[in-house]
Design a protein around this motif. Structure first.
Motif, PDB file in Angstrom:
ATOM      1  N   LEU A 208       6.563  24.154 -40.632  1.00 14.91           N
ATOM      2  CA  LEU A 208       5.413  24.397 -41.495  1.00 14.91           C
ATOM      3  C   LEU A 208       5.950  24.286 -42.917  1.00 14.91           C
ATOM      4  O   LEU A 208       6.415  25.262 -43.499  1.00 14.91           O
ATOM      5  CB  LEU A 208       4.836  25.783 -41.211  1.00 14.91           C
ATOM      6  CG  LEU A 208       3.460  26.091 -41.764  1.00 14.91           C
ATOM      7  CD1 LEU A 208       2.428  25.139 -41.175  1.00 14.91           C
ATOM      8  CD2 LEU A 208       3.078  27.512 -41.458  1.00 14.91           C
ATOM      9  N   GLY A 209       5.972  23.071 -43.425  1.00 14.97           N
ATOM     10  CA  GLY A 209       6.593  22.792 -44.723  1.00 14.97           C
ATOM     11  C   GLY A 209       5.775  23.295 -45.896  1.00 14.97           C
ATOM     12  O   GLY A 209       4.721  23.922 -45.749  1.00 14.97           O
ATOM     13  N   ASP A 210       6.298  23.024 -47.074  1.00 12.37           N
ATOM     14  CA  ASP A 210       5.635  23.421 -48.308  1.00 12.37           C
ATOM     15  C   ASP A 210       4.274  22.728 -48.427  1.00 12.37           C
ATOM     16  O   ASP A 210       4.091  21.602 -47.957  1.00 12.37           O
ATOM     17  CB  ASP A 210       6.492  23.045 -49.517  1.00 12.37           C
ATOM     18  CG  ASP A 210       7.827  23.768 -49.522  1.00 12.37           C
ATOM     19  OD1 ASP A 210       7.901  24.885 -48.973  1.00 12.37           O
ATOM     20  OD2 ASP A 210       8.792  23.199 -50.073  1.00 12.37           O
ATOM     21  N   LEU A 211       3.366  23.414 -49.098  1.00 12.79           N
ATOM     22  CA  LEU A 211       2.053  22.819 -49.355  1.00 12.79           C
ATOM     23  C   LEU A 211       2.195  21.707 -50.387  1.00 12.79           C
ATOM     24  O   LEU A 211       3.099  21.748 -51.222  1.00 12.79           O
ATOM     25  CB  LEU A 211       1.083  23.884 -49.864  1.00 12.79           C
ATOM     26  CG  LEU A 211       0.691  24.962 -48.855  1.00 12.79           C
ATOM     27  CD1 LEU A 211      -0.174  26.022 -49.523  1.00 12.79           C
ATOM     28  CD2 LEU A 211      -0.039  24.364 -47.667  1.00 12.79           C
ATOM     29  N   PRO A 212       1.312  20.718 -50.338  1.00 16.06           N
ATOM     30  CA  PRO A 212       1.387  19.617 -51.305  1.00 16.06           C
ATOM     31  C   PRO A 212       1.179  20.111 -52.741  1.00 16.06           C
ATOM     32  O   PRO A 212       0.520  21.133 -52.974  1.00 16.06           O
ATOM     33  CB  PRO A 212       0.264  18.677 -50.887  1.00 16.06           C
ATOM     34  CG  PRO A 212      -0.453  19.305 -49.760  1.00 16.06           C
ATOM     35  CD  PRO A 212       0.231  20.570 -49.392  1.00 16.06           C
ATOM     36  N   ALA A 213       1.715  19.367 -53.676  1.00 15.87           N
ATOM     37  CA  ALA A 213       1.650  19.742 -55.089  1.00 15.87           C
ATOM     38  C   ALA A 213       0.208  19.881 -55.596  1.00 15.87           C
ATOM     39  O   ALA A 213      -0.069  20.719 -56.463  1.00 15.87           O
ATOM     40  CB  ALA A 213       2.403  18.725 -55.927  1.00 15.87           C
ATOM     41  N   TYR A 214      -0.714  19.106 -55.040  1.00 21.55           N
ATOM     42  CA  TYR A 214      -2.095  19.171 -55.530  1.00 21.55           C
ATOM     43  C   TYR A 214      -2.747  20.527 -55.269  1.00 21.55           C
ATOM     44  O   TYR A 214      -3.800  20.833 -55.822  1.00 21.55           O
ATOM     45  CB  TYR A 214      -2.950  18.041 -54.964  1.00 21.55           C
ATOM     46  CG  TYR A 214      -3.152  18.067 -53.468  1.00 21.55           C
ATOM     47  CD1 TYR A 214      -4.064  18.940 -52.882  1.00 21.55           C
ATOM     48  CD2 TYR A 214      -2.452  17.194 -52.649  1.00 21.55           C
ATOM     49  CE1 TYR A 214      -4.257  18.955 -51.514  1.00 21.55           C
ATOM     50  CE2 TYR A 214      -2.644  17.195 -51.281  1.00 21.55           C
ATOM     51  CZ  TYR A 214      -3.543  18.086 -50.715  1.00 21.55           C
ATOM     52  OH  TYR A 214      -3.734  18.100 -49.363  1.00 21.55           O
ATOM     53  N   MET A 215      -2.129  21.360 -54.443  1.00 26.42           N
ATOM     54  CA  MET A 215      -2.713  22.678 -54.172  1.00 26.42           C
ATOM     55  C   MET A 215      -2.774  23.527 -55.428  1.00 26.42           C
ATOM     56  O   MET A 215      -3.626  24.403 -55.540  1.00 26.42           O
ATOM     57  CB  MET A 215      -1.920  23.406 -53.081  1.00 26.42           C
ATOM     58  CG  MET A 215      -2.161  22.877 -51.686  1.00 26.42           C
ATOM     59  SD  MET A 215      -3.905  22.698 -51.231  1.00 26.42           S
ATOM     60  CE  MET A 215      -4.439  24.387 -51.184  1.00 26.42           C
ATOM     61  N   SER A 216      -1.908  23.262 -56.410  1.00 28.96           N
ATOM     62  CA  SER A 216      -1.969  24.027 -57.654  1.00 28.96           C
ATOM     63  C   SER A 216      -3.292  23.771 -58.379  1.00 28.96           C
ATOM     64  O   SER A 216      -3.813  24.662 -59.052  1.00 28.96           O
ATOM     65  CB  SER A 216      -0.784  23.689 -58.563  1.00 28.96           C
ATOM     66  OG  SER A 216      -0.770  22.314 -58.855  1.00 28.96           O
ATOM     67  N   PHE A 217      -3.859  22.587 -58.215  1.00 23.14           N
ATOM     68  CA  PHE A 217      -5.165  22.288 -58.800  1.00 23.14           C
ATOM     69  C   PHE A 217      -6.280  22.921 -57.971  1.00 23.14           C
ATOM     70  O   PHE A 217      -7.278  23.392 -58.504  1.00 23.14           O
ATOM     71  CB  PHE A 217      -5.392  20.771 -58.894  1.00 23.14           C
ATOM     72  CG  PHE A 217      -4.424  20.085 -59.785  1.00 23.14           C
ATOM     73  CD1 PHE A 217      -4.447  20.308 -61.161  1.00 23.14           C
ATOM     74  CD2 PHE A 217      -3.470  19.227 -59.271  1.00 23.14           C
ATOM     75  CE1 PHE A 217      -3.546  19.681 -61.999  1.00 23.14           C
ATOM     76  CE2 PHE A 217      -2.565  18.588 -60.092  1.00 23.14           C
ATOM     77  CZ  PHE A 217      -2.589  18.814 -61.464  1.00 23.14           C
ATOM     78  N   ALA A 218      -6.108  22.936 -56.673  1.00 24.45           N
ATOM     79  CA  ALA A 218      -7.128  23.494 -55.787  1.00 24.45           C
ATOM     80  C   ALA A 218      -7.300  24.992 -56.002  1.00 24.45           C
ATOM     81  O   ALA A 218      -8.398  25.523 -55.840  1.00 24.45           O
ATOM     82  CB  ALA A 218      -6.774  23.212 -54.335  1.00 24.45           C
ATOM     83  N   ILE A 219      -6.232  25.668 -56.403  1.00 23.47           N
ATOM     84  CA  ILE A 219      -6.309  27.114 -56.647  1.00 23.47           C
ATOM     85  C   ILE A 219      -7.318  27.426 -57.741  1.00 23.47           C
ATOM     86  O   ILE A 219      -8.015  28.444 -57.683  1.00 23.47           O
ATOM     87  CB  ILE A 219      -4.917  27.670 -57.014  1.00 23.47           C
ATOM     88  CG1 ILE A 219      -3.996  27.588 -55.804  1.00 23.47           C
ATOM     89  CG2 ILE A 219      -4.996  29.097 -57.532  1.00 23.47           C
ATOM     90  CD1 ILE A 219      -2.552  27.928 -56.095  1.00 23.47           C
ATOM     91  N   VAL A 220      -7.412  26.535 -58.731  1.00 21.99           N
ATOM     92  CA  VAL A 220      -8.367  26.737 -59.830  1.00 21.99           C
ATOM     93  C   VAL A 220      -9.796  26.758 -59.291  1.00 21.99           C
ATOM     94  O   VAL A 220     -10.617  27.578 -59.692  1.00 21.99           O
ATOM     95  CB  VAL A 220      -8.208  25.630 -60.896  1.00 21.99           C
ATOM     96  CG1 VAL A 220      -9.272  25.745 -61.976  1.00 21.99           C
ATOM     97  CG2 VAL A 220      -6.809  25.680 -61.497  1.00 21.99           C
ATOM     98  N   VAL A 221     -10.092  25.888 -58.359  1.00 21.51           N
ATOM     99  CA  VAL A 221     -11.426  25.789 -57.784  1.00 21.51           C
ATOM    100  C   VAL A 221     -11.659  26.884 -56.749  1.00 21.51           C
ATOM    101  O   VAL A 221     -12.705  27.521 -56.727  1.00 21.51           O
ATOM    102  CB  VAL A 221     -11.637  24.393 -57.139  1.00 21.51           C
ATOM    103  CG1 VAL A 221     -12.997  24.302 -56.466  1.00 21.51           C
ATOM    104  CG2 VAL A 221     -11.475  23.305 -58.177  1.00 21.51           C
ATOM    105  N   ASP A 222     -10.645  27.096 -55.893  1.00 17.73           N
ATOM    106  CA  ASP A 222     -10.781  28.081 -54.821  1.00 17.73           C
ATOM    107  C   ASP A 222      -9.433  28.775 -54.605  1.00 17.73           C
ATOM    108  O   ASP A 222      -8.526  28.203 -53.997  1.00 17.73           O
ATOM    109  CB  ASP A 222     -11.219  27.380 -53.529  1.00 17.73           C
ATOM    110  CG  ASP A 222     -11.379  28.337 -52.364  1.00 17.73           C
ATOM    111  OD1 ASP A 222     -11.245  29.569 -52.548  1.00 17.73           O
ATOM    112  OD2 ASP A 222     -11.641  27.849 -51.247  1.00 17.73           O
ATOM    113  N   PRO A 223      -9.295  30.000 -55.092  1.00 17.91           N
ATOM    114  CA  PRO A 223      -8.019  30.706 -54.969  1.00 17.91           C
ATOM    115  C   PRO A 223      -7.547  30.915 -53.520  1.00 17.91           C
ATOM    116  O   PRO A 223      -6.361  31.101 -53.276  1.00 17.91           O
ATOM    117  CB  PRO A 223      -8.284  32.063 -55.628  1.00 17.91           C
ATOM    118  CG  PRO A 223      -9.439  31.831 -56.541  1.00 17.91           C
ATOM    119  CD  PRO A 223     -10.268  30.760 -55.880  1.00 17.91           C
TER     120      PRO A 223
END
Length: 144
Positions: A39-54
């Motif tokens: 279960l590897g690291d989440l993709p880098a784009y998740m940092s942007f997704a946090i803004v929309v949905d924490p």
């Protein structure tokens, strides 16, 4: 010959071929079989997704864990059909290091991995396979 065989699982067809090979080897050698997925690291784009949905990272991680669990469940059923009992594990971390730690903890004497023939990240893949082969505390079998 081998007493503890570990097979690395993911959702690629090569992994399923490696699983079938590991099951047959475990059956013939009367060896224990363990399946492992990372279960590897989440993709880098998740940092942007946090803004929309924490809650997005947690949701994605749980979805991935569920998918890995389903993969292991199917692997266990396939092993049972061939008279082999498989113990499954999902580990977190970077691919190579997580597998190496798992191999040491399990005292495995063979790692079976699927070799991806056509992969966008071919150089990264071969680097991982090479690192595993060099650092593994056991033999490594690559299956096409």
């Amino acid at each position: 010959m081998f007493s503890k065989i570990v097979v690395a699982l993911n959702d690629f067809p090569e992994s399923q071929r490696a699983l079938r090979t590991a099951i047959e080897l475990a059956r013939v050698c009367n060896a224990e079989l363990a399946t492992v997925s990372i279960l590897g690291d989440l993709p880098a784009y998740m940092s942007f997704a946090i803004v929309v949905d924490p809650s997005a990272p947690n949701t994605m991680k749980e979805d991935r864990r569920r998918a890995h669990s389903e993969l292991h469940k199917k692997a266990s059923l396939l092993a049972q059909e061939h008279g082999v009992r498989a113990k499954s594990s999902i580990v977190e971390g970077r691919e190579v290091q997580a597998i190496l730690c798992f191999l040491k903890d399990e005292r495995a004497d063979l790692l079976v991995i699927g070799l991806h023939q056509h992969d966008f990240y071919l150089s990264r893949l071969w680097s991982s396979v090479y690192d595993l082969a060099q650092e593994a505390p056991c033999s490594v079998l690559g299956v096409h």
